[in-house]
Design a protein around this motif. Structure first.
Motif, PDB file in Angstrom:
ATOM      1  N   PRO A   1       4.627  24.856 -15.824  1.00  0.00           N
ATOM      2  CA  PRO A   1       3.979  25.110 -17.124  1.00  0.00           C
ATOM      3  C   PRO A   1       4.223  24.009 -18.151  1.00  0.00           C
ATOM      4  CG  PRO A   1       5.113  27.080 -16.346  1.00  0.00           C
ATOM      5  CD  PRO A   1       5.489  25.969 -15.403  1.00  0.00           C
ATOM      6  N   GLU A   2       5.379  23.336 -18.069  1.00  0.00           N
ATOM      7  CA  GLU A   2       5.719  22.341 -19.089  1.00  0.00           C
ATOM      8  C   GLU A   2       5.210  20.936 -18.784  1.00  0.00           C
ATOM      9  OE1 GLU A   2       9.824  22.355 -20.181  1.00  0.00           O
ATOM     10  OE2 GLU A   2       9.664  24.344 -21.074  1.00  0.00           O
ATOM     11  N   THR A   3       5.068  20.624 -17.508  1.00  0.00           N
ATOM     12  CA  THR A   3       4.685  19.256 -17.157  1.00  0.00           C
ATOM     13  C   THR A   3       3.302  19.170 -16.533  1.00  0.00           C
ATOM     14  OG1 THR A   3       5.743  19.503 -15.003  1.00  0.00           O
ATOM     15  CG2 THR A   3       7.061  18.516 -16.753  1.00  0.00           C
TER      16      THR A   3
ATOM     17  N   ARG B   1      -4.979  22.173 -28.321  1.00  0.00           N
ATOM     18  CA  ARG B   1      -3.755  21.790 -27.616  1.00  0.00           C
ATOM     19  C   ARG B   1      -2.961  23.045 -27.283  1.00  0.00           C
ATOM     20  NH1 ARG B   1      -1.081  16.472 -30.525  1.00  0.00           N
ATOM     21  NH2 ARG B   1      -3.014  15.326 -30.938  1.00  0.00           N
ATOM     22  N   ILE B   2      -2.048  22.900 -26.334  1.00  0.00           N
ATOM     23  CA  ILE B   2      -1.156  24.016 -26.004  1.00  0.00           C
ATOM     24  C   ILE B   2       0.269  23.473 -26.017  1.00  0.00           C
ATOM     25  CG2 ILE B   2      -1.155  23.762 -23.474  1.00  0.00           C
ATOM     26  CD1 ILE B   2      -1.654  26.974 -23.578  1.00  0.00           C
ATOM     27  N   ASP B   3       1.225  24.333 -26.294  1.00  0.00           N
ATOM     28  CA  ASP B   3       2.597  23.822 -26.435  1.00  0.00           C
ATOM     29  C   ASP B   3       3.348  23.835 -25.103  1.00  0.00           C
ATOM     30  OD1 ASP B   3       3.240  26.494 -26.219  1.00  0.00           O
ATOM     31  OD2 ASP B   3       4.582  26.512 -27.949  1.00  0.00           O
ATOM     32  N   CYS B   4       4.584  23.362 -25.156  1.00  0.00           N
ATOM     33  CA  CYS B   4       5.380  23.123 -23.948  1.00  0.00           C
ATOM     34  C   CYS B   4       5.421  24.330 -23.018  1.00  0.00           C
ATOM     35  CB  CYS B   4       6.801  22.680 -24.321  1.00  0.00           C
ATOM     36  SG  CYS B   4       7.571  23.651 -25.648  1.00  0.00           S
ATOM     37  N   ASP B   5       5.750  25.496 -23.557  1.00  0.00           N
ATOM     38  CA  ASP B   5       5.864  26.671 -22.692  1.00  0.00           C
ATOM     39  C   ASP B   5       4.588  27.513 -22.667  1.00  0.00           C
ATOM     40  OD1 ASP B   5       6.163  27.577 -25.235  1.00  0.00           O
ATOM     41  OD2 ASP B   5       7.993  28.729 -24.875  1.00  0.00           O
ATOM     42  N   GLN B   6       3.527  26.930 -23.203  1.00  0.00           N
ATOM     43  CA  GLN B   6       2.201  27.551 -23.153  1.00  0.00           C
ATOM     44  C   GLN B   6       2.149  28.949 -23.767  1.00  0.00           C
ATOM     45  OE1 GLN B   6      -0.471  26.741 -19.973  1.00  0.00           O
ATOM     46  NE2 GLN B   6       0.765  25.129 -19.068  1.00  0.00           N
ATOM     47  N   ASP B   7       2.881  29.121 -24.873  1.00  0.00           N
ATOM     48  CA  ASP B   7       2.742  30.395 -25.581  1.00  0.00           C
ATOM     49  C   ASP B   7       2.195  30.221 -27.000  1.00  0.00           C
ATOM     50  OD1 ASP B   7       4.945  29.476 -26.947  1.00  0.00           O
ATOM     51  OD2 ASP B   7       6.195  31.233 -26.565  1.00  0.00           O
ATOM     52  N   ALA B   8       1.638  29.044 -27.281  1.00  0.00           N
ATOM     53  CA  ALA B   8       1.008  28.820 -28.581  1.00  0.00           C
ATOM     54  C   ALA B   8      -0.080  27.764 -28.430  1.00  0.00           C
ATOM     55  CB  ALA B   8       2.042  28.364 -29.610  1.00  0.00           C
TER      56      ALA B   8
END
Lengths: 123, 123
Positions: free
Chosen positions: B8-10, B83-90
């Motif tokens: 999810p992060e990379t 855009r989506i953030d690192c852990d894909q919760d925003a």
């Protein structure tokens, strides 16, 4: 106080509308570039500590505890302005970051675009 | 896909991390000024419709239904970047607003600063 002053949308009274978990969303942008850095959540204590200290504090949902951003990494966020939205269920913080705001080492947590349903690293 | 691509992060795979209510936070900023306009929530359908139509859709928690921003007021938000953030919760949406983004008539929902525990209208 008049009703208008007491009204969450028009008034001068800070009355955050916490969700059922006692949290409010908090978005942080970079004070100089305006770029969004991160989105996290605050409980009442985190919001108070942020106001008192001038440094961003959040509530970690995964660790279930108060969290001073940068407490481990040193990458604190020094608050230059705080705003609250119309219905007082979201906070916008402008801050000066001491280093990369994201735990991945990126300046911002928002380092990927959504393009045609897939993610691409920003330039 | 390799593990890294699937991470999810990379990775390049869009895999939003919805909360227990099936929602993800979505922040909208003005594409030209960079100012934050609003923060709302999306369910999977709202996120898909936003991608498909290029116009911001959300899920109204109070009305418990999909909500095309501006469906009544005409003040739609035309998406220029997501855009989506690192852990894909925003999600961070840059948009061109057709009019005031806030139902109060203000351009932004964030029209008040928090100063010494009280709220003050921005200039």
């Amino acid at each position: 106080m008049t009703d208008r002053e007491n009204d969450p949308e028009t008034g001068s009274r800070l009355q955050p509308k916490y969700d059922s978990n006692g949290l409010i969303a908090a978005v942080v942008s970079d004070d100089s570039s305006g770029e969004l850095l991160m989105l996290a959540y605050m409980n009442a204590e985190a919001l108070q500590r942020t106001q008192d200290s001038g440094v961003a504090h959040f509530y970690s949902r995964s660790r279930q505890r108060l969290w001073k951003k940068g407490e481990t990494s040193g990458n604190i966020l020094t608050v230059t302005e705080m705003r609250i939205d119309c219905d007082q269920d979201a906070v916008w913080i402008k801050a000066v970051p001491a280093g990369p705001a994201c735990h991945t080492g990126q300046n911002s947590c928002f380092y990927r675009k959504i393009i045609s349903g897939k993610l691409e690293l920003i330039e």
